[in-house]
Write a protein that holds these residues in place. Structure first.
Motif, short mmCIF file in Angstrom:
data_model
loop_
_atom_site.label_atom_id
_atom_site.label_comp_id
_atom_site.label_asym_id
_atom_site.label_seq_id
_atom_site.Cartn_x
_atom_site.Cartn_y
_atom_site.Cartn_z
N ASP A 20 0.84 -1.20 0.00
CA ASP A 20 0.00 0.00 0.00
C ASP A 20 0.87 1.25 0.00
OD1 ASP A 20 -2.26 -1.52 0.12
OD2 ASP A 20 -2.62 -1.23 2.26
N GLY A 21 0.37 2.32 -0.65
CA GLY A 21 1.04 3.60 -0.54
C GLY A 21 0.86 4.16 0.86
N VAL A 22 1.87 4.87 1.34
CA VAL A 22 1.82 5.45 2.69
C VAL A 22 2.05 6.95 2.59
CG1 VAL A 22 2.72 5.39 5.03
CG2 VAL A 22 2.72 3.30 3.65
N ALA A 23 1.08 7.72 3.07
CA ALA A 23 1.18 9.17 3.14
C ALA A 23 1.40 9.58 4.60
CB ALA A 23 -0.10 9.80 2.58
N VAL A 29 -2.89 3.89 1.52
CA VAL A 29 -3.69 4.04 0.30
C VAL A 29 -3.38 2.87 -0.63
CG1 VAL A 29 -4.31 5.56 -1.60
CG2 VAL A 29 -3.46 6.54 0.55
N PRO A 30 -4.32 1.94 -0.81
CA PRO A 30 -4.06 0.80 -1.69
C PRO A 30 -3.85 1.24 -3.13
CG PRO A 30 -6.38 0.89 -1.10
CD PRO A 30 -5.68 1.91 -0.25
N VAL A 37 -0.12 12.09 -5.90
CA VAL A 37 -1.07 12.85 -5.09
C VAL A 37 -2.42 12.17 -5.25
CG1 VAL A 37 -2.20 15.07 -4.73
CG2 VAL A 37 0.21 14.99 -5.43
N VAL A 38 -3.03 11.81 -4.11
CA VAL A 38 -4.31 11.12 -4.14
C VAL A 38 -5.33 11.89 -3.32
CG1 VAL A 38 -3.15 8.89 -4.40
CG2 VAL A 38 -3.79 9.70 -2.12
N GLU A 39 -6.60 11.63 -3.61
CA GLU A 39 -7.69 12.30 -2.89
C GLU A 39 -8.71 11.26 -2.47
OE1 GLU A 39 -10.07 16.37 -3.69
OE2 GLU A 39 -10.48 14.78 -5.15
N GLY A 40 -9.25 11.42 -1.27
CA GLY A 40 -10.28 10.51 -0.81
C GLY A 40 -10.56 10.68 0.66
N GLU A 41 -11.59 9.97 1.14
CA GLU A 41 -11.94 10.03 2.55
C GLU A 41 -11.11 9.05 3.34
OE1 GLU A 41 -16.09 9.38 2.99
OE2 GLU A 41 -16.66 11.36 2.21
N VAL A 42 -10.60 9.53 4.48
CA VAL A 42 -9.78 8.70 5.36
C VAL A 42 -10.67 8.07 6.42
CG1 VAL A 42 -7.84 8.64 6.95
CG2 VAL A 42 -7.79 10.19 4.97
N ILE A 47 -7.48 5.17 2.99
CA ILE A 47 -8.34 5.66 1.92
C ILE A 47 -8.62 4.47 1.03
CG2 ILE A 47 -8.59 7.24 -0.03
CD1 ILE A 47 -6.61 9.11 1.29
N ASP A 48 -9.78 3.87 1.16
CA ASP A 48 -10.08 2.64 0.43
C ASP A 48 -10.50 2.88 -1.01
OD1 ASP A 48 -9.54 0.65 2.38
OD2 ASP A 48 -11.35 1.23 3.45
N ALA A 49 -10.95 4.10 -1.32
CA ALA A 49 -11.37 4.40 -2.70
C ALA A 49 -10.68 5.69 -3.15
CB ALA A 49 -12.88 4.54 -2.78
N PRO A 50 -9.36 5.64 -3.36
CA PRO A 50 -8.64 6.86 -3.71
C PRO A 50 -8.87 7.28 -5.16
CG PRO A 50 -7.15 4.99 -3.78
CD PRO A 50 -8.46 4.48 -3.27
N ARG A 51 -8.77 8.57 -5.38
CA ARG A 51 -8.74 9.11 -6.74
C ARG A 51 -7.32 9.63 -6.98
NH1 ARG A 51 -9.44 13.91 -9.68
NH2 ARG A 51 -9.59 15.19 -7.79
#
Length: 411
Positions: A20-23, A29-30, A37-42, A47-51
């Protein structure tokens, strides 16, 4: 109770040990890559559904149509070069954490569609049998008919497994189906099914004959053998017990065997610890007398039988022994010119501590866990062994798993 946050933006710094990506946070972030750079709800630190707002240049289009739902692969969205570098760095960082400096050779990666063994999940659904891998962080089963990882011969067994589900599965229970390619065909072992009785045993045997399986086992009991599911270890043919360990790919096994040969040099007597059914013992017997040690007696019997039926090999002796509780001691080890050791993921600290006190000049250590390997390797180095080189081996493409073979020597 977790409270969902609003959608926020995060920059991925690295990959975690599961891929997984780690921020910063940390936030996991899978299927994200460093620099993205990703966006989504934590939720609960994930963030299970990143954009993906800013993709990495190492991001590629996943070639498998099951990738969004299947949990079998974790890194199919990354370039091969990135995955190879990352796995090599996993090994490098594990060694650095123990203060070990050595040559790390280029990683040996098995080709796509080369996995010769796998364990699938299967159950009966409303519309029929479902066969595949579990989805990411999910109990749902994802289909595998276009799997890019498994050998085609394994993917072709889905209808066989469906037939077994209808006979011995239920909508409440989930079957675990382990299968491996062999010289005689597919060797299949099923766990979690209905209790075996005479009627079910007869029906299961009919499935074996219809679909051409080499051997079928059910809940740990042998149902039938059509053709001995032999594995070629060097010049020997061995029939391992059902569900026995087997290297994941033929290419990976060949790489490891070649690396072990190099590590032990011209040793004419070898002890093979955690020998399994003979992955290393039997190929090495063309140059050395080998003493194979393993905790499972069925594996030792299979190895011994395979050796006795082979021609041109030097003597191979076997010993059933729990190496965690009763490791070989230095005086036992000193009878040999080289040691081969291939422990489970947890490593073999108790045995390695005894190796460290021995006088054996060459040690070849195979591992499927760089962290436990580095811990054990440090014990050898502290006792005067030199880690000559390490070869990372990737038999599990697109997964976070990495194996290795390391050569140690003592003057």
């Amino acid at each position: 109770m977790s409270i969902p946050s609003q959608s926020t933006t995060h920059t991925i710094e690295r990959l975690g040990h599961l891929g997984d990506g780690v921020a910063p946070g940390p936030v996991f972030v899978p299927r994200a890559l460093p620099g993205e750079v990703v966006e989504g709800e934590v939720n609960d630190g994930r963030i299970d559904a990143p954009r993906i707002v800013t993709p990495s240049p190492d991001r590629i289009k996943a070639s498998c149509p099951h990738y969004n739902s299947c949990g079998g692969c974790a890194l199919l969205h990354a370039s091969d070069a990135f995955v190879s570098d990352w796995k090599s760095n996993v090994v490098r960082q594990a060694l650095a954490a123990q203060g070990i400096e050595t040559e790390i050779r280029p990683i040996a990666t098995s080709p796509a569609a080369s996995r010769r063994r796998a364990t699938l999940s299967a159950r009966r659904g409303k519309k029929g049998a479902i066969v595949g891998f579990h989805g990411r962080r999910s109990g749902a089963i994802s289909a595998i008919e276009h799997c890019q990882m498994l050998a085609p011969e394994l993917v072709a067994q889905v209808p066989t497994i469906e037939a077994l589900v209808y006979l011995g599965g239920s909508r409440k229970a989930e079957l675990s189906v382990s299968m491996a390619m062999s010289e005689g065909g597919i060797d299949m072992s099923v766990m979690g099914g209905k209790a075996l009785n005479r009627e079910l045993e007869t029906e299961l045997a009919q499935v074996l004959h219809k679909f051409g399986l080499a051997r079928l086992s059910w809940n740990g009991e042998l149902v039938a053998t059509e053709i001995a599911p032999q594995q070629a270890f060097g010049q020997a043919l061995v029939t391992p017990p059902p569900g026995a360990f087997l290297q994941a790919t033929r290419e990976g096994e060949a790489t490891l065997v070649a690396a072990v040969r190099e590590a032990i040099g011209g040793a004419d007597t070898v002890v093979d610890l955690f020998a399994g059914s003979g992955t290393f013992s039997l190929p090495l017997a063309d140059q050395a007398e080998v003493h194979a040690v393993e905790g499972a007696d069925a594996m030792m019997q299979a190895l011994d039988h395979g050796w006795r039926r082979s021609k041109g090999l030097k003597r191979v002796s076997t010993e059933t022994r729990d190496l965690f509780r009763r490791p070989l001691m230095p005086d036992e080890l000193n009878k040999f010119a080289a040691i081969v050791i291939d422990p489970p993921r947890a490593g073999a600290l108790a045995q390695v501590e005894e190796i460290a006190q021995s006088e054996v000049a060459r040690v070849a250590m195979v591992s499927c866990n760089p962290v436990s390997f580095a811990r054990d390797a440090q014990v050898l180095v502290a006792a005067g062994y030199r880690c000559d080189w390490v070869l990372p081996v990737d038999q599990f493409r697109w997964s976070p798993h990495v194996e290795l073979m390391a050569a140690f020597s003592k003057a």
